[in-house]
Scaffold this active site. Structure first.
Site, PDB file in Angstrom:
ATOM      1  N   CYS A 295       5.615  -5.627   1.726  1.00 51.02           N
ATOM      2  CA  CYS A 295       5.833  -4.112   1.804  1.00 51.02           C
ATOM      3  C   CYS A 295       5.092  -3.464   2.785  1.00 51.02           C
ATOM      4  O   CYS A 295       5.628  -3.417   3.983  1.00 51.02           O
ATOM      5  CB  CYS A 295       5.229  -3.716   0.499  1.00 51.02           C
ATOM      6  SG  CYS A 295       6.110  -1.990  -0.229  1.00 51.02           S
ATOM      7  N   LEU A 296       3.945  -2.611   2.607  1.00 43.93           N
ATOM      8  CA  LEU A 296       3.575  -1.929   3.533  1.00 43.93           C
ATOM      9  C   LEU A 296       3.078  -2.820   4.628  1.00 43.93           C
ATOM     10  O   LEU A 296       2.987  -2.498   5.961  1.00 43.93           O
ATOM     11  CB  LEU A 296       2.289  -0.921   3.236  1.00 43.93           C
ATOM     12  CG  LEU A 296       1.735  -0.092   4.151  1.00 43.93           C
ATOM     13  CD1 LEU A 296       2.476   1.141   4.541  1.00 43.93           C
ATOM     14  CD2 LEU A 296       0.303   0.570   3.920  1.00 43.93           C
TER      15      LEU A 296
ATOM     16  N   TYR B 265       9.477   3.693   2.719  1.00 44.60           N
ATOM     17  CA  TYR B 265      10.003   3.854   4.167  1.00 44.60           C
ATOM     18  C   TYR B 265      10.453   2.442   4.472  1.00 44.60           C
ATOM     19  O   TYR B 265      10.414   1.468   3.520  1.00 44.60           O
ATOM     20  CB  TYR B 265       8.605   3.957   4.830  1.00 44.60           C
ATOM     21  CG  TYR B 265       7.980   5.431   5.080  1.00 44.60           C
ATOM     22  CD1 TYR B 265       8.215   5.964   6.045  1.00 44.60           C
ATOM     23  CD2 TYR B 265       7.217   5.786   3.871  1.00 44.60           C
ATOM     24  CE1 TYR B 265       7.807   7.429   5.969  1.00 44.60           C
ATOM     25  CE2 TYR B 265       6.590   6.994   3.878  1.00 44.60           C
ATOM     26  CZ  TYR B 265       6.982   7.928   4.913  1.00 44.60           C
ATOM     27  OH  TYR B 265       6.594   9.328   4.719  1.00 44.60           O
TER      28      TYR B 265
ATOM     29  N   ASN C 175       8.882  -1.455  -4.435  1.00 48.83           N
ATOM     30  CA  ASN C 175       8.284  -0.004  -4.454  1.00 48.83           C
ATOM     31  C   ASN C 175       7.926   0.285  -3.064  1.00 48.83           C
ATOM     32  O   ASN C 175       6.805  -0.036  -2.536  1.00 48.83           O
ATOM     33  CB  ASN C 175       7.065  -0.145  -5.387  1.00 48.83           C
ATOM     34  CG  ASN C 175       6.123   1.113  -5.451  1.00 48.83           C
ATOM     35  OD1 ASN C 175       6.909   2.265  -5.026  1.00 48.83           O
ATOM     36  ND2 ASN C 175       4.889   0.867  -5.837  1.00 48.83           N
TER      37      ASN C 175
ATOM     38  N   GLY D 193       2.301   5.188   1.207  1.00 50.47           N
ATOM     39  CA  GLY D 193       2.531   6.092   2.215  1.00 50.47           C
ATOM     40  C   GLY D 193       3.328   5.463   3.193  1.00 50.47           C
ATOM     41  O   GLY D 193       4.075   4.273   3.472  1.00 50.47           O
TER      42      GLY D 193
ATOM     43  N   GLN E 185       6.055  -3.502   7.028  1.00 50.50           N
ATOM     44  CA  GLN E 185       6.052  -2.399   8.010  1.00 50.50           C
ATOM     45  C   GLN E 185       5.174  -2.295   8.989  1.00 50.50           C
ATOM     46  O   GLN E 185       5.432  -1.954  10.480  1.00 50.50           O
ATOM     47  CB  GLN E 185       6.295  -0.978   7.267  1.00 50.50           C
ATOM     48  CG  GLN E 185       7.129  -0.843   6.096  1.00 50.50           C
ATOM     49  CD  GLN E 185       7.132   0.244   5.190  1.00 50.50           C
ATOM     50  OE1 GLN E 185       6.062   1.019   5.464  1.00 50.50           O
ATOM     51  NE2 GLN E 185       7.727   0.174   4.130  1.00 50.50           N
TER      52      GLN E 185
ATOM     53  N   GLU F 221       5.248 -11.134  -5.585  1.00 51.43           N
ATOM     54  CA  GLU F 221       4.496 -11.463  -6.407  1.00 51.43           C
ATOM     55  C   GLU F 221       4.796 -10.767  -7.892  1.00 51.43           C
ATOM     56  O   GLU F 221       4.106 -10.989  -8.857  1.00 51.43           O
ATOM     57  CB  GLU F 221       2.743 -10.978  -6.194  1.00 51.43           C
ATOM     58  CG  GLU F 221       2.669  -9.332  -6.298  1.00 51.43           C
ATOM     59  CD  GLU F 221       3.369  -8.644  -5.265  1.00 51.43           C
ATOM     60  OE1 GLU F 221       3.269  -7.405  -5.199  1.00 51.43           O
ATOM     61  OE2 GLU F 221       3.942  -9.088  -4.341  1.00 51.43           O
TER      62      GLU F 221
ATOM     63  N   GLY G  14       0.763  -1.205   0.064  1.00 53.20           N
ATOM     64  CA  GLY G  14      -0.005  -0.081  -0.003  1.00 53.20           C
ATOM     65  C   GLY G  14       0.996   1.385  -0.093  1.00 53.20           C
ATOM     66  O   GLY G  14       2.243   1.144   0.183  1.00 53.20           O
TER      67      GLY G  14
ATOM     68  N   HIS H  29       8.561  -7.214  -3.326  1.00 52.90           N
ATOM     69  CA  HIS H  29       7.160  -7.903  -3.819  1.00 52.90           C
ATOM     70  C   HIS H  29       7.566  -9.324  -4.385  1.00 52.90           C
ATOM     71  O   HIS H  29       7.782  -9.230  -5.468  1.00 52.90           O
ATOM     72  CB  HIS H  29       6.537  -6.752  -4.973  1.00 52.90           C
ATOM     73  CG  HIS H  29       6.025  -5.512  -4.351  1.00 52.90           C
ATOM     74  ND1 HIS H  29       4.675  -5.467  -4.111  1.00 52.90           N
ATOM     75  CD2 HIS H  29       6.669  -4.410  -4.018  1.00 52.90           C
ATOM     76  CE1 HIS H  29       4.441  -4.414  -3.902  1.00 52.90           C
ATOM     77  NE2 HIS H  29       5.631  -3.647  -3.797  1.00 52.90           N
TER      78      HIS H  29
END
Length: 394
Positions: free
Chosen positions: A277-278, A322, A319, A250, A281, A364, A248, A362
């Site tokens: 990814c997000l 952070y 991608n 931000g 985090q 995938e 996701g 990623h």
């Protein structure tokens, strides 16, 4: 970044593709918050958009980049010089629309050549209200972002050249732009299902790419996709065999309710959890770690990552802006399983005594190498073990 003889107007720089200039007659500009202006030729939509200016080093995959919700709120620069040559096709979308604010290339190909193509890149951008900018020195822009860090900017497509006053106003607009969480914008607004005959996976959608769902379905999983703000109680009531936390856009600290939900899901201790990814985090934050903003992020399909559990090095698709602060991870309960070999940042973690693990990149892909599918198989293995055996310390 050029001016006329009086030093007042950014002028149209030479675009190799004369057809763009001839057919569109549109000036294109990228105006950065630090006052730098890159002038070229516009394609796609008209108008102006403000966003965070980032770069992607992938040689292919621009269609997947455009439709990746993780790019919501960003103006994306492609470092590969020729973009648009294979057009747009119905098979390679990662979501139902484009999420980028602008798209910058060195040389745009207006006549794609691919048997699956149904649109040119310009036609697709116009349909999605995304401004394209061609003919600028994307190498200079990338070096500028690498040197000073990610910048805010305004991308403009118009019929006339910018005046000095207009340029100053756009610089001010860029400086006033506030990056915010776009997770609530990109997540699903309602629970939905994807049938399958295997294990039931609840997918927390923070801005998922379609290939995450395809990868799980490839293993036979049935899927229930829930909004990013769904509580742990609702998720557990769905009786999942596994829980997937997706990518996701931000700053992960901007979705505190998701962090609290994941913390509760981890504390239940039985259902395997896999974060990407997000999602990686958010798991880290739920475990008490901290995250920080990278200078210019990792975006591309060629990032080397070492998996310390297997000893192998993989080329990965990434991608994100952070990263997880390694020093804040509690090594009594968590181990670092993957590291980026370019800068040493944390690329994966796993709990030592619970079936919880995640990666920053990623697996995938789409675009990118497909050699990281083994992580989905690892997740499947956790679900197959009804007790959810944890990874062993490396």
């Amino acid at each position: 970044m050029s001016e006329d003889k009086q030093g007042s107007l950014p002028r149209l720089t030479g675009c190799r593709d004369a057809r763009i200039e001839e057919d569109l007659h549109m000036f294109g500009y990228l105006v950065l918050e630090d006052g730098n202006v890159f002038a070229g030729t516009a394609f796609g939509a008209r108008g102006e958009q403000v966003g965070e200016v980032v770069f992607n080093t992938g040689m292919t995959g621009y269609q997947e980049v455009l439709t990746d919700p993780s790019y919501c709120g960003q103006i994306v620069t492609m470092t590969y010089p020729l973009i648009g040559n294979y057009g747009i096709n119905p098979q390679d979308f990662e979501s139902g629309k484009s999420w980028v604010r602008g798209f910058i290339v060195k040389e745009y190909c207006p006549e794609p050549s691919h048997w699956e193509a149904t649109q040119s890149l310009s036609e697709y951008l116009a349909s999605q209200n995304v401004i394209g900018l061609a003919g600028i020195d994307t190498r200079a822009l990338t070096r500028h972002l690498r040197g000073g860090g990610t910048l805010r900017g305004v991308i403009v497509a118009r019929e006339t050249a910018l005046s000095e006053v207009e340029t100053a106003a756009l610089v001010a607009k860029a400086r006033a732009f506030v990056m915010r969480s776009h997770v609530r914008e990109v997540t699903t607004q309602a629970i939905y299902h994807r049938p399958g005959k295997g294990y039931h996976v609840v997918v927390m959608d923070f801005g998922l790419k379609e290939n995450i769902l395809r990868s799980l379905q490839q293993l036979g999983c049935s899927l229930t996709v829930v909004p990013a703000t769904t509580s742990a109680e609702v998720i557990l009531a769905l009786k999942p065999d596994g829980i997937m936390l997706t990518n996701g856009p931000g700053d992960p600290t901007d979705v505190p309710e998701a962090i609290e939900a994941v913390k509760a899901l981890i504390e239940q201790g039985q259902v395997p959890i896999f974060g990407i990814c997000l999602g990686h985090q958010i798991i880290s934050l739920a475990l008490g770690a901290q995250t920080y903003k990278l200078k210019f992020g990792h975006r591309g399909t060629n990032h080397p990552v070492k998996d310390f559990l297997t000893g192998r090095v993989y080329i990965t698709s990434q991608n994100h802006g952070y990263a997880v602060d390694d020093s804040t991870l509690d090594k009594r309960f968590v181990q670092v399983t993957h590291r980026n070999l370019n800068d040493g940042t944390v690329e994966g973690i796993a709990m030592l005594h619970s079936p919880v693990f995640s990666v920053q990149y990623h697996p995938e892909a789409c675009p990118g190498p497909e050699e990281n599918f083994y992580l989905f198989e690892r997740f499947y293995g956790f679900m197959k073990n009804k007790k959810g055996a944890a990874l062993q310390p490396a």
